[in-house]
Motif scaffolding. Structure first.
Motif, PDB file in Angstrom:
ATOM      1  N   GLU A   1     -55.382 -90.927  38.211  1.00  0.00           N
ATOM      2  CA  GLU A   1     -56.211 -89.713  38.175  1.00  0.00           C
ATOM      3  C   GLU A   1     -57.710 -89.928  38.859  1.00  0.00           C
ATOM      4  OE1 GLU A   1     -55.138 -86.402  37.772  1.00  0.00           O
ATOM      5  OE2 GLU A   1     -52.997 -87.590  37.601  1.00  0.00           O
ATOM      6  N   ILE A   2     -58.154 -90.968  38.425  1.00  0.00           N
ATOM      7  CA  ILE A   2     -59.413 -91.199  38.812  1.00  0.00           C
ATOM      8  C   ILE A   2     -59.461 -91.231  40.557  1.00  0.00           C
ATOM      9  CG2 ILE A   2     -61.331 -92.933  38.947  1.00  0.00           C
ATOM     10  CD1 ILE A   2     -60.687 -93.406  35.870  1.00  0.00           C
ATOM     11  N   LEU A   3     -58.358 -92.025  40.983  1.00  0.00           N
ATOM     12  CA  LEU A   3     -58.278 -92.361  42.401  1.00  0.00           C
ATOM     13  C   LEU A   3     -58.141 -91.010  43.113  1.00  0.00           C
ATOM     14  CD1 LEU A   3     -56.327 -95.755  42.575  1.00  0.00           C
ATOM     15  CD2 LEU A   3     -58.825 -95.444  42.967  1.00  0.00           C
ATOM     16  N   LYS A   4     -57.426 -89.982  42.479  1.00  0.00           N
ATOM     17  CA  LYS A   4     -57.308 -88.611  43.033  1.00  0.00           C
ATOM     18  C   LYS A   4     -58.640 -87.750  42.962  1.00  0.00           C
ATOM     19  CE  LYS A   4     -53.315 -87.804  40.898  1.00  0.00           C
ATOM     20  NZ  LYS A   4     -52.064 -86.933  40.618  1.00  0.00           N
ATOM     21  N   GLY A   5     -59.494 -88.304  42.272  1.00  0.00           N
ATOM     22  CA  GLY A   5     -60.883 -87.565  42.202  1.00  0.00           C
ATOM     23  C   GLY A   5     -60.966 -86.995  40.880  1.00  0.00           C
ATOM     24  N   ASN A   6     -59.920 -87.069  39.898  1.00  0.00           N
ATOM     25  CA  ASN A   6     -59.985 -86.288  38.800  1.00  0.00           C
ATOM     26  C   ASN A   6     -60.591 -87.309  37.592  1.00  0.00           C
ATOM     27  OD1 ASN A   6     -58.592 -84.184  39.773  1.00  0.00           O
ATOM     28  ND2 ASN A   6     -56.461 -85.394  39.299  1.00  0.00           N
ATOM     29  N   ARG A   7     -61.940 -87.167  37.748  1.00  0.00           N
ATOM     30  CA  ARG A   7     -62.883 -87.797  36.659  1.00  0.00           C
ATOM     31  C   ARG A   7     -63.794 -86.879  35.694  1.00  0.00           C
ATOM     32  NH1 ARG A   7     -64.685 -93.203  36.218  1.00  0.00           N
ATOM     33  NH2 ARG A   7     -64.330 -93.549  38.345  1.00  0.00           N
ATOM     34  N   LEU A   8     -63.663 -86.936  34.617  1.00  0.00           N
ATOM     35  CA  LEU A   8     -64.356 -86.067  33.698  1.00  0.00           C
ATOM     36  C   LEU A   8     -65.797 -86.478  33.344  1.00  0.00           C
ATOM     37  CD1 LEU A   8     -61.846 -85.271  30.786  1.00  0.00           C
ATOM     38  CD2 LEU A   8     -62.590 -83.808  32.484  1.00  0.00           C
ATOM     39  N   GLY A   9     -66.826 -85.836  33.210  1.00  0.00           N
ATOM     40  CA  GLY A   9     -68.347 -86.291  32.840  1.00  0.00           C
ATOM     41  C   GLY A   9     -68.056 -87.408  31.640  1.00  0.00           C
ATOM     42  N   GLY A  10     -68.907 -88.114  31.481  1.00  0.00           N
ATOM     43  CA  GLY A  10     -69.026 -89.256  30.575  1.00  0.00           C
ATOM     44  C   GLY A  10     -70.120 -89.110  29.551  1.00  0.00           C
ATOM     45  N   ASP A  11     -70.377 -89.824  28.459  1.00  0.00           N
ATOM     46  CA  ASP A  11     -71.280 -89.791  27.650  1.00  0.00           C
ATOM     47  C   ASP A  11     -72.312 -90.926  28.117  1.00  0.00           C
ATOM     48  OD1 ASP A  11     -73.212 -90.251  25.583  1.00  0.00           O
ATOM     49  OD2 ASP A  11     -71.581 -89.338  23.927  1.00  0.00           O
ATOM     50  N   ALA A  12     -73.463 -90.655  28.484  1.00  0.00           N
ATOM     51  CA  ALA A  12     -74.501 -91.762  28.931  1.00  0.00           C
ATOM     52  C   ALA A  12     -75.063 -92.415  27.891  1.00  0.00           C
ATOM     53  CB  ALA A  12     -75.514 -90.922  29.706  1.00  0.00           C
ATOM     54  N   SER A  13     -74.896 -92.132  26.682  1.00  0.00           N
ATOM     55  CA  SER A  13     -75.506 -92.806  25.536  1.00  0.00           C
ATOM     56  C   SER A  13     -74.407 -94.161  25.023  1.00  0.00           C
ATOM     57  CB  SER A  13     -75.733 -92.063  24.366  1.00  0.00           C
ATOM     58  OG  SER A  13     -74.274 -91.672  23.744  1.00  0.00           O
ATOM     59  N   LEU A  14     -73.457 -94.276  25.934  1.00  0.00           N
ATOM     60  CA  LEU A  14     -72.502 -95.254  25.699  1.00  0.00           C
ATOM     61  C   LEU A  14     -72.738 -96.568  26.865  1.00  0.00           C
ATOM     62  CD1 LEU A  14     -69.037 -93.397  25.286  1.00  0.00           C
ATOM     63  CD2 LEU A  14     -70.604 -94.127  23.524  1.00  0.00           C
ATOM     64  N   GLY A  15     -72.218 -97.586  26.254  1.00  0.00           N
ATOM     65  CA  GLY A  15     -72.460 -98.693  27.101  1.00  0.00           C
ATOM     66  C   GLY A  15     -71.307 -99.864  26.957  1.00  0.00           C
ATOM     67  N   TRP A  16     -71.594-100.829  27.623  1.00  0.00           N
ATOM     68  CA  TRP A  16     -70.587-101.898  27.291  1.00  0.00           C
ATOM     69  C   TRP A  16     -71.212-103.261  26.898  1.00  0.00           C
ATOM     70  CZ3 TRP A  16     -65.710-102.716  26.434  1.00  0.00           C
ATOM     71  CH2 TRP A  16     -65.045-104.139  26.654  1.00  0.00           C
ATOM     72  N   ASN A  17     -70.947-104.013  25.985  1.00  0.00           N
ATOM     73  CA  ASN A  17     -71.433-105.335  25.593  1.00  0.00           C
ATOM     74  C   ASN A  17     -70.477-106.432  26.099  1.00  0.00           C
ATOM     75  OD1 ASN A  17     -71.971-107.496  24.138  1.00  0.00           O
ATOM     76  ND2 ASN A  17     -72.924-106.448  22.477  1.00  0.00           N
TER      77      ASN A  17
ATOM     78  N   LEU B   1     -59.740-101.407  33.105  1.00  0.00           N
ATOM     79  CA  LEU B   1     -61.261-100.737  32.533  1.00  0.00           C
ATOM     80  C   LEU B   1     -62.209-100.762  33.357  1.00  0.00           C
ATOM     81  CD1 LEU B   1     -60.904-101.400  28.803  1.00  0.00           C
ATOM     82  CD2 LEU B   1     -60.450 -99.234  29.873  1.00  0.00           C
ATOM     83  N   ASP B   2     -62.296-101.863  34.237  1.00  0.00           N
ATOM     84  CA  ASP B   2     -63.079-102.194  35.106  1.00  0.00           C
ATOM     85  C   ASP B   2     -62.864-101.283  36.378  1.00  0.00           C
ATOM     86  OD1 ASP B   2     -64.737-103.895  34.032  1.00  0.00           O
ATOM     87  OD2 ASP B   2     -63.684-105.670  35.070  1.00  0.00           O
ATOM     88  N   GLN B   3     -61.529-101.116  36.821  1.00  0.00           N
ATOM     89  CA  GLN B   3     -61.259 -99.996  37.822  1.00  0.00           C
ATOM     90  C   GLN B   3     -61.713 -98.637  37.521  1.00  0.00           C
ATOM     91  OE1 GLN B   3     -56.975-101.126  38.211  1.00  0.00           O
ATOM     92  NE2 GLN B   3     -57.252-101.072  40.455  1.00  0.00           N
ATOM     93  N   MET B   4     -61.457 -98.347  35.987  1.00  0.00           N
ATOM     94  CA  MET B   4     -61.710 -97.111  35.608  1.00  0.00           C
ATOM     95  C   MET B   4     -63.140 -96.698  35.529  1.00  0.00           C
ATOM     96  SD  MET B   4     -58.740 -97.056  32.833  1.00  0.00           S
ATOM     97  CE  MET B   4     -59.265 -95.743  31.650  1.00  0.00           C
TER      98      MET B   4
ATOM     99  N   ARG C   1     -67.544 -97.155  39.094  1.00  0.00           N
ATOM    100  CA  ARG C   1     -68.434 -96.078  39.767  1.00  0.00           C
ATOM    101  C   ARG C   1     -69.090 -95.236  38.744  1.00  0.00           C
ATOM    102  NH1 ARG C   1     -63.771 -96.092  43.247  1.00  0.00           N
ATOM    103  NH2 ARG C   1     -64.356 -97.416  45.172  1.00  0.00           N
ATOM    104  N   VAL C   2     -69.019 -95.511  37.467  1.00  0.00           N
ATOM    105  CA  VAL C   2     -69.828 -94.705  36.700  1.00  0.00           C
ATOM    106  C   VAL C   2     -71.166 -95.197  36.212  1.00  0.00           C
ATOM    107  CG1 VAL C   2     -69.900 -93.935  34.388  1.00  0.00           C
ATOM    108  CG2 VAL C   2     -67.869 -93.914  35.454  1.00  0.00           C
ATOM    109  N   VAL C   3     -72.409 -94.490  36.751  1.00  0.00           N
ATOM    110  CA  VAL C   3     -73.747 -95.107  36.622  1.00  0.00           C
ATOM    111  C   VAL C   3     -74.458 -93.883  35.877  1.00  0.00           C
ATOM    112  CG1 VAL C   3     -73.466 -96.577  38.440  1.00  0.00           C
ATOM    113  CG2 VAL C   3     -73.981 -94.408  38.812  1.00  0.00           C
ATOM    114  N   ALA C   4     -75.567 -94.326  35.187  1.00  0.00           N
ATOM    115  CA  ALA C   4     -76.334 -93.467  34.415  1.00  0.00           C
ATOM    116  C   ALA C   4     -77.625 -93.017  35.581  1.00  0.00           C
ATOM    117  CB  ALA C   4     -76.959 -93.779  33.152  1.00  0.00           C
TER     118      ALA C   4
END
Length: 101
Positions: A32-48, A87-90, A93-96
């Motif tokens: 779905e992401i590759l087809k351009g169907n990405r929802l907005g995310g929560d910028a207060s989340l990060g990855w440890n 998850l890296d693929q998903m 391209r998500v940036v704050a």
């Protein structure tokens, strides 16, 4: 295996998530992401990257756990190394931007 209870047509149903179903879910998300169907995310989340789990503030967790108390187990549980590349693929391209950066 993870078990969650969801309501379907007014009836509570147990959903059992094993590695195979999680991988199928990730694959669907990636398609779905590759087809351009990405929802907005929560910028207060990060990855440890050291502890290998989603990192969020205590305030974020408190507000979410009021809605879904059983999500507590995900507060400090890591992601299966086998699926980390999916998850890296998903999320690659998500940036704050702006005040959330």
């Amino acid at each position: 295996m993870s078990i969650s209870v969801v309501e379907v047509s007014g009836e509570k149903v147990k959903a059992m998530w094993d590695k195979r179903l999680i991988e199928i879910f990730y694959d669907i998300c990636i398609k779905e992401i590759l087809k351009g169907n990405r929802l907005g995310g929560d910028a207060s989340l990060g990855w440890n990257p050291i502890k290998r789990y989603v990192d969020a503030s205590d305030d974020w967790w408190e507000s979410r756990l009021k809605v879904v108390s059983k999500a507590q187990k995900f507060r400090t549980s890591g992601i299966d190394f086998e699926f980390e590349w999916k998850l890296d693929q998903m999320f690659m391209r998500v940036v704050a931007t702006g005040d959330k950066a």
